[in-house]
Every structure is written in structure tokens, then in C-alpha cells.
Design a protein around this motif. Structure first.
Motif, PDB file in Angstrom:
ATOM      1  N   THR A 168      -0.328   7.698  -7.160  1.00  0.00           N
ATOM      2  CA  THR A 168       0.373   6.451  -7.433  1.00  0.00           C
ATOM      3  C   THR A 168      -0.525   5.429  -8.121  1.00  0.00           C
ATOM      4  O   THR A 168      -1.749   5.466  -7.999  1.00  0.00           O
ATOM      5  CB  THR A 168       0.904   5.839  -6.130  1.00  0.00           C
ATOM      6  N   SER A 169       0.116   4.522  -8.836  1.00  0.00           N
ATOM      7  CA  SER A 169      -0.515   3.294  -9.318  1.00  0.00           C
ATOM      8  C   SER A 169       0.517   2.187  -9.152  1.00  0.00           C
ATOM      9  O   SER A 169       1.725   2.454  -9.168  1.00  0.00           O
ATOM     10  CB  SER A 169      -0.949   3.415 -10.784  1.00  0.00           C
ATOM     11  N   MET A 170       0.048   0.953  -8.973  1.00  0.00           N
ATOM     12  CA  MET A 170       0.994  -0.134  -8.736  1.00  0.00           C
ATOM     13  C   MET A 170       0.515  -1.417  -9.404  1.00  0.00           C
ATOM     14  O   MET A 170      -0.686  -1.634  -9.594  1.00  0.00           O
ATOM     15  CB  MET A 170       1.222  -0.356  -7.236  1.00  0.00           C
ATOM     16  N   ALA A 219       0.843  -1.197   0.000  1.00  0.00           N
ATOM     17  CA  ALA A 219       0.000   0.000   0.000  1.00  0.00           C
ATOM     18  C   ALA A 219       0.875   1.243   0.000  1.00  0.00           C
ATOM     19  O   ALA A 219       1.902   1.295   0.676  1.00  0.00           O
ATOM     20  CB  ALA A 219      -0.926   0.013   1.216  1.00  0.00           C
ATOM     21  N   THR A 220       0.446   2.240  -0.779  1.00  0.00           N
ATOM     22  CA  THR A 220       1.039   3.572  -0.693  1.00  0.00           C
ATOM     23  C   THR A 220       0.138   4.434   0.175  1.00  0.00           C
ATOM     24  O   THR A 220      -1.086   4.249   0.208  1.00  0.00           O
ATOM     25  CB  THR A 220       1.188   4.203  -2.084  1.00  0.00           C
ATOM     26  N   TYR A 221       0.724   5.393   0.889  1.00  0.00           N
ATOM     27  CA  TYR A 221      -0.048   6.236   1.797  1.00  0.00           C
ATOM     28  C   TYR A 221       0.745   7.506   2.064  1.00  0.00           C
ATOM     29  O   TYR A 221       1.894   7.651   1.608  1.00  0.00           O
ATOM     30  CB  TYR A 221      -0.366   5.492   3.102  1.00  0.00           C
ATOM     31  N   ASP A 222       0.142   8.425   2.818  1.00  0.00           N
ATOM     32  CA  ASP A 222       0.758   9.725   3.111  1.00  0.00           C
ATOM     33  C   ASP A 222       1.283  10.380   1.831  1.00  0.00           C
ATOM     34  O   ASP A 222       2.436  10.819   1.762  1.00  0.00           O
ATOM     35  CB  ASP A 222       1.890   9.589   4.136  1.00  0.00           C
ATOM     36  N   LEU A 223       0.455  10.449   0.800  1.00  0.00           N
ATOM     37  CA  LEU A 223       0.896  11.017  -0.467  1.00  0.00           C
ATOM     38  C   LEU A 223       1.172  12.508  -0.321  1.00  0.00           C
ATOM     39  O   LEU A 223       0.379  13.245   0.263  1.00  0.00           O
ATOM     40  CB  LEU A 223      -0.170  10.794  -1.540  1.00  0.00           C
ATOM     41  N   GLY A 224       2.284  12.944  -0.876  1.00  0.00           N
ATOM     42  CA  GLY A 224       2.636  14.349  -0.853  1.00  0.00           C
ATOM     43  C   GLY A 224       1.923  15.108  -1.955  1.00  0.00           C
ATOM     44  O   GLY A 224       1.178  14.537  -2.766  1.00  0.00           O
ATOM     45  N   PRO A 225       2.151  16.414  -2.033  1.00  0.00           N
ATOM     46  CA  PRO A 225       1.474  17.213  -3.068  1.00  0.00           C
ATOM     47  C   PRO A 225       1.878  16.763  -4.465  1.00  0.00           C
ATOM     48  O   PRO A 225       3.049  16.536  -4.749  1.00  0.00           O
ATOM     49  CB  PRO A 225       1.959  18.638  -2.768  1.00  0.00           C
ATOM     50  N   GLY A 226       0.879  16.615  -5.321  1.00  0.00           N
ATOM     51  CA  GLY A 226       1.138  16.225  -6.701  1.00  0.00           C
ATOM     52  C   GLY A 226       1.349  14.743  -6.918  1.00  0.00           C
ATOM     53  O   GLY A 226       1.571  14.326  -8.054  1.00  0.00           O
ATOM     54  N   ALA A 227       1.283  13.915  -5.876  1.00  0.00           N
ATOM     55  CA  ALA A 227       1.528  12.480  -6.018  1.00  0.00           C
ATOM     56  C   ALA A 227       0.219  11.743  -6.274  1.00  0.00           C
ATOM     57  O   ALA A 227      -0.774  11.970  -5.583  1.00  0.00           O
ATOM     58  CB  ALA A 227       2.202  11.931  -4.764  1.00  0.00           C
ATOM     59  N   ASP A 274      -4.975   1.392  -9.099  1.00  0.00           N
ATOM     60  CA  ASP A 274      -4.651   2.812  -9.244  1.00  0.00           C
ATOM     61  C   ASP A 274      -5.111   3.571  -7.996  1.00  0.00           C
ATOM     62  O   ASP A 274      -4.288   4.041  -7.216  1.00  0.00           O
ATOM     63  CB  ASP A 274      -5.306   3.367 -10.505  1.00  0.00           C
ATOM     64  N   ASP A 275      -6.416   3.676  -7.791  1.00  0.00           N
ATOM     65  CA  ASP A 275      -6.962   4.329  -6.599  1.00  0.00           C
ATOM     66  C   ASP A 275      -7.778   3.292  -5.830  1.00  0.00           C
ATOM     67  O   ASP A 275      -8.733   2.727  -6.370  1.00  0.00           O
ATOM     68  CB  ASP A 275      -7.846   5.513  -6.984  1.00  0.00           C
ATOM     69  N   ILE A 276      -7.422   3.054  -4.564  1.00  0.00           N
ATOM     70  CA  ILE A 276      -8.115   2.041  -3.783  1.00  0.00           C
ATOM     71  C   ILE A 276      -9.550   2.462  -3.495  1.00  0.00           C
ATOM     72  O   ILE A 276     -10.449   1.621  -3.374  1.00  0.00           O
ATOM     73  CB  ILE A 276      -7.350   1.763  -2.463  1.00  0.00           C
ATOM     74  N   ALA A 277      -9.823   3.755  -3.408  1.00  0.00           N
ATOM     75  CA  ALA A 277     -11.183   4.263  -3.222  1.00  0.00           C
ATOM     76  C   ALA A 277     -11.350   5.439  -4.183  1.00  0.00           C
ATOM     77  O   ALA A 277     -11.088   6.587  -3.815  1.00  0.00           O
ATOM     78  CB  ALA A 277     -11.431   4.688  -1.787  1.00  0.00           C
ATOM     79  N   PRO A 278     -11.750   5.186  -5.431  1.00  0.00           N
ATOM     80  CA  PRO A 278     -11.817   6.255  -6.436  1.00  0.00           C
ATOM     81  C   PRO A 278     -12.683   7.418  -5.961  1.00  0.00           C
ATOM     82  O   PRO A 278     -13.780   7.237  -5.433  1.00  0.00           O
ATOM     83  CB  PRO A 278     -12.448   5.549  -7.650  1.00  0.00           C
ATOM     84  N   GLY A 279     -12.156   8.601  -6.163  1.00  0.00           N
ATOM     85  CA  GLY A 279     -12.864   9.808  -5.773  1.00  0.00           C
ATOM     86  C   GLY A 279     -12.629  10.228  -4.340  1.00  0.00           C
ATOM     87  O   GLY A 279     -12.899  11.377  -3.973  1.00  0.00           O
ATOM     88  N   ARG A 280     -12.095   9.303  -3.504  1.00  0.00           N
ATOM     89  CA  ARG A 280     -11.857   9.641  -2.103  1.00  0.00           C
ATOM     90  C   ARG A 280     -10.385   9.704  -1.764  1.00  0.00           C
ATOM     91  O   ARG A 280      -9.992  10.365  -0.812  1.00  0.00           O
ATOM     92  CB  ARG A 280     -12.544   8.619  -1.196  1.00  0.00           C
ATOM     93  N   THR A 281      -9.543   8.982  -2.533  1.00  0.00           N
ATOM     94  CA  THR A 281      -8.115   8.977  -2.273  1.00  0.00           C
ATOM     95  C   THR A 281      -7.382   8.645  -3.563  1.00  0.00           C
ATOM     96  O   THR A 281      -7.946   8.031  -4.474  1.00  0.00           O
ATOM     97  CB  THR A 281      -7.752   7.943  -1.190  1.00  0.00           C
ATOM     98  N   LEU A 282      -6.117   9.052  -3.647  1.00  0.00           N
ATOM     99  CA  LEU A 282      -5.271   8.754  -4.793  1.00  0.00           C
ATOM    100  C   LEU A 282      -4.266   7.659  -4.471  1.00  0.00           C
ATOM    101  O   LEU A 282      -3.433   7.315  -5.323  1.00  0.00           O
ATOM    102  CB  LEU A 282      -4.518  10.019  -5.240  1.00  0.00           C
ATOM    103  N   ARG A 283      -4.312   7.113  -3.275  1.00  0.00           N
ATOM    104  CA  ARG A 283      -3.342   6.078  -2.904  1.00  0.00           C
ATOM    105  C   ARG A 283      -3.733   4.749  -3.537  1.00  0.00           C
ATOM    106  O   ARG A 283      -4.872   4.548  -3.977  1.00  0.00           O
ATOM    107  CB  ARG A 283      -3.237   5.942  -1.393  1.00  0.00           C
ATOM    108  N   SER A 284      -2.761   3.810  -3.586  1.00  0.00           N
ATOM    109  CA  SER A 284      -2.959   2.512  -4.229  1.00  0.00           C
ATOM    110  C   SER A 284      -2.731   1.392  -3.229  1.00  0.00           C
ATOM    111  O   SER A 284      -1.972   1.554  -2.259  1.00  0.00           O
ATOM    112  CB  SER A 284      -1.996   2.355  -5.410  1.00  0.00           C
ATOM    113  N   GLN A 285      -3.365   0.247  -3.496  1.00  0.00           N
ATOM    114  CA  GLN A 285      -3.210  -0.901  -2.596  1.00  0.00           C
ATOM    115  C   GLN A 285      -3.551  -2.172  -3.351  1.00  0.00           C
ATOM    116  O   GLN A 285      -4.557  -2.230  -4.062  1.00  0.00           O
ATOM    117  CB  GLN A 285      -4.121  -0.751  -1.377  1.00  0.00           C
TER     118      GLN A 285
END
Length: 506
Positions: free
Chosen positions: A249-251, A239-247, A274-285
């Protein structure tokens, strides 16, 4: 003097001259004037007009091998073609490569990885304005061979003009400009052959910035190739998390497959997100249970396949992100996953004896105070979804009184892995209305924490039997005699009796 005597004198002089020549040839050379044979180092006089000792070395396929940490003098462009040299560089060092000339040559440098000659990793023509010398610095992440191409930029005949080449290493960090574009601690892991190995349960601070400042170095954005252990039958999550500005991720997760020839060769994709919860977060898992032992290959890249956009300096560096991988049962991994769902990492009490139905962990939640403003405004059903049965797939599954809870006070209880849950057919932003086994009230749980076991329609409640209408009450046929017995008359009818209640008692 006779003719014969004169001939003997001439013969003696010739012998003396021949002896002097032999003595001069056999005498040892003065110290400091000896020349090594077979090296490209010329005499200190005029530069040689012919090709140097490394020729032919005109292409990347036919380099001349040279040692690092020493200066190679007497090299030239007498044949008019570029010179290519190979060096073995050691990982963890920064190599300064210089090409200098004081005899009229103008060298320029390009440095390639021997395993990837498609684009140079560093290039330079003039190290400073007005100087013909060239210089580059190359940070070497791992041991390997590098190719250095030297090309002359000066016009005219190069015979008699030479240059010096050197590659010296240093443990010092790179220049500030290189440090600002160095990416992260695992760079440069740009393909499967250069993948960096990571461990389970370790948080890594990484970046989506291209590690090279050269324009076009990362044509499709930075790709981080990572190797991690895989154990047969043990769940694995990344899992990716704590994404910084402009980040963003996809995995993709790969398993070994020797028959796979497409890039990355020898690996086959088995999971991606790509997005584990589309529209709510940009992190991947991604999560799966491997059916093999050995390594898994994880590739993390920018979702847009380009460098992150520029952001204000006050927000910090662009494109940074954190990554953790391992078994979801590890405490460090579990804490990260629970935090990403917006749920606190609540420990679950282990029962002393196995129960037929797992009981929820104890939790005391205060009831909303009167007038506190807390209401069921969040209890909004936006869509209908599957009914049936499910099983909690991980420990600490939170059970809330409302969907998408805005306050921790909505938490009713938490349930351990394996708890049976009845799905009640209502959804809201990824939350599903459910009733865990043993619970007397329905509530809401986050959908990704479940594993469906049976998708069926719940039995409809039995229709209520219509009640038979009660027959109307008959008026009383008899009444007591009027209190005014002296009148000797019957009591009035009921309606009249209500009107004359003061005169007649029932």
C-alpha cells in the motif's frame, strides 16, 4: 318522374351516406384497441417504418429519459444511428439491462455513468451464442443517472424492425463472477466525488483489486478514496496493516482547498507515505495534527500503481489489507499501532498525583537465567546518529535492553507520553540508544515514538586527572638485630635476609 323529383332523391341518398360516415367517426373504439399518443409503443401489427418517439437520441449528450422497472417496446434503428437512453438507478441494487429483438435487429449494449462517460461500466453484444439479444448487470453503489447506448449490429435496412429495452432492479447479490471481482465493501470509491465515508477507530477489511472485471477498468490500479473526520488540534493517524499476499500500500492525506484545481480538485496533499519502515514492512502510515475542522480525504492505492500479482489460492485472495484511522489516543487505534511496532499493547499506570518527571509504568522482567543462551549479541551499533534530547510522543513507549529485540524478555519498562529522553548517539535499524529520565541504565527505544526537543551534542565526560606516580618505597634503614646475638654482628642486607629467612627474623 320529373327531373326535380329525381334530384331530390339523389340529395336524400347523399345525406344518408354522410350521416353514416359521421356516426362511424363519432362511435367509441372497442375496448382494448385504444392507443396512447406520444409513447414509443407501436401497434401490434407491422412495426413502424419511421423513427421512434425518442428520436433524436443519437449521442451521449442527448439521451432519451426512460423509467426503469418497465419494458419499452417499439424502439427501432430506422435512422441508422445508435440510440442513447438515460435511467435513474437507486443505490444498493443490481440492475439487469436487456435489449431484445425478434424482427431482425441485433442490438448491443454499453452502459456509462452519466458523470463519467470516458469508459463504459458494462458492455455486451450477444447474451448467449446464437442469440441477437444483449444483456448486462450493473451493481449501483449510490443513487445516480446512468446512460445506456444501444447499437445495431445487423446489416441491411432496419425500417420495419424494432427492439425492446428494459432495466429492472434486484436486491439479490451479483453473479459469482462479479462477486469475485467486487473489490471490497466500500467500492466503487474511485474518485473524490464517489469517496466512501469511514469512522474513527473502526478496522476496515479492504482490497487493492480492481472492482470491475472489464480489462483496463483500473488503468493505474485500484484507488480507494475515503473521507474521514478531522478535528482541529486533535492528532490524526491512518495506518494500513495485516497486508495480504501481493499487497503493497501507499497513501496520501489531503485537506480541503478550494483553490486547488489539480486532481483531486478542491483538495491539497498534506501528508503521504509508502512504507513506514522501508525494508521491514510494506504497510503505510501517516500522522498529523489538523489545523482545520471538517473532512480529510485519504487515498490508498497500490504502490506499483497496478493490480496485485496472482498468488496461490492457498494463500487467500490477493491484495487484501486492513485500515484503521482516528486519534492515536483511541484504544483501538493504539492497540493496532503498538502491534505494528512489534510491541505488545501494555497499559500504562496513571499516577495518583502529577509528577515533575513522569515515572515509567511498573513492569517485572526476569533476569536472564545463567546458561540460558541469552546474551548481548543484539547490542550491535551499526551507525551513529543524533545526540541530544527528545520527548516520548505517545503512551506505552517500550524501553528494551537491546536493539531490535528478538524476545519480549528484553523489555525493561514502558514510559508514558511526555517522558524526557537523552539520545546517546547510536542507532540500529530504526532503534536508538537512549536513557529515559530517572533510569539508571541506558537501553533502546524505537525512533518513531519520539519527538525531538533539542538536538545537541551531549557534553563529553570530563577527562580523568592523571594520577601522580607514587614514589618508590625506600628500604628500611634499620632492622632488628639478628637473633643470633651471641655472634655480635649486624643483620644481613634485605636481599640476603630473604635468602636466610630461616636464620634471621625481621
Amino acid at each position: 318522374m320529373t327531373i326535380r323529383h329525381r334530384q331530390l332523391q339523389g340529395f336524400s341518398a347523399a345525406l344518408a351516406l354522410l350521416g353514416g360516415l359521421l356516426a362511424a367517426l363519432l362511435a367509441p373504439a372497442p375496448r382494448g384497441q385504444a392507443q396512447a399518443i406520444g409513447t414509443p409503443t407501436p401497434t401490434q401489427g407491422a412495426p413502424a417504418s419511421g423513427p421512434d418517439a425518442c428520436e433524436p437520441n443519437d449521442t451521449l449528450l442527448a439521451p432519451c429519459a426512460l423509467p426503469s422497472e418497465v419494458e419499452q417496446a417499439g424502439l427501432n434503428f430506422a435512422d441508422g444511428s445508435p440510440d442513447v437512453f438515460s435511467f435513474f438507478f437507486k443505490g444498493g441494487r443490481v440492475y439487469a439491462i436487456t435489449a431484445a429483438s425478434s424482427s431482425g435487429a441485433d442490438p448491443s449494449l454499453r452502459v456509462f455513468r452519466a458523470a463519467d462517460t470516458g469508459a463504459p461500466v458494462a458492455a455486451n453484444d450477444d447474451a448467449a451464442p446464437g442469440s441477437p439479444d444483449a444483456a448486462v448487470q450493473v451493481a449501483v453503489p449510490a443513487d445516480g443517472w446512468y446512460l445506456v447506448e444501444v447499437t445495431n449490429r445487423a446489416p441491411g435496412d432496419m425500417r420495419g424492425r424494432s427492439y425492446t429495452l428494459a432495466a429492472r432492479s434486484s436486491a439479490a447479490p451479483a453473479t459469482p463472477q462479479q462477486a469475485a471481482t467486487a473489490g471490497d465493501m466500500l467500492e466503487n470509491n474511485y474518485d473524490a466525488q464517489h469517496a466512501a465515508r469511514i469512522g474513527w477507530g473502526v478496522p476496515y477489511d479492504l482490497s487493492l483489486l480492481c472492482p470491475e472485471a472489464r480489462p483496463g477498468a483500473c488503468r493505474a490500479g485500484d484507488h480507494d478514496f475515503l473521507l474521514l473526520p478531522a478535528k482541529r488540534g486533535v492528532p490524526l493517524v491512518a495506518a494500513t496493516y495485516d497486508l495480504g499476499p501481493g499487497a503493497d500500500t501507499s497513501m496520501v492525506l489531503y485537506r480541503p482547498d478550494a483553490a486547488q484545481s489539480a486532481s483531486p480538485a478542491g483538495w491539497r496533499a498534506v501528508a503521504g507515505n509508502d512504507d513506514i519502515a522501508p525494508g521491514r514492512t510494506l504497510r503505510s502510515q501517516v500522522e498529523l495534527t489538523p489545523d482545520w475542522d471538517g473532512d480529510a480525504l485519504l487515498v490508498v492505492a497500490a504502490s506499483e500503481r497496478r493490480d496485485p500479482p496472482a498468488v496461490p489460492a492457498a494463500l487467500g485472495p490477493a491484495g487484501r489489507y486492513r485500515l484503521i484511522a482516528g486519534s492515536p489516543a483511541l484504544a483501538a487505534v493504539r492497540a493496532v499501532l503498538d502491534a505494528q511496532d512489534g510491541q505488545p499493547a501494555t497499559p500504562v499506570a496513571t499516577p495518583a498525583a502529577p509528577l515533575a518527571t513522569p515515572a515509567p509504568a511498573a513492569s517485572s522482567v526476569a533476569a536472564p537465567a545463567p546458561g540460558s543462551g541469552q546474551s548481548d549479541a543484539e547490542e550491535i551499533i551499526k551507525e551513529a546518529c543524533t545526540s541530544g534530547a527528545a520527548v516520548v510522543a505517545r503512551d506505552g513507549a517500550a524501553f528494551y535492553a537491546a536493539a531490535s529485540p528478538a524476545s519480549p524478555r528484553r523489555l525493561l519498562a514502558s514510559y508514558p507520553r511526555g517522558t524526557s529522553v537523552a539520545l546517546l548517539g547510536a542507532c540500529y535499524l530504526g532503534w536508538v540508544k537512549a536513557q529515559p529520565a530517572g533510569s539508571v541504565t541506558p537501553g533502546w527505544m524505537f525512533a518513531p515514538i519520539w519527538r525531538c526537543s533539542k538536538v545537541v551534542a551531549l557534553p563529553a565526560p570530563a577527562p580523568r586527572q592523571p594520577q601522580r606516580p607514587r614514589p618508590p618505597r625506600r628500604p628500611r634503614a634499620r632492622c632488628r638485630l639478628c637473633a643470633l646475638r651471641q655472634h655480635r654482628r649486624p643483620c644481613p642486607r634485605p636481599r640476603a635476609a630473604r635468602r636466610s629467612a630461616s636464620r634471621c627474623a625481621w
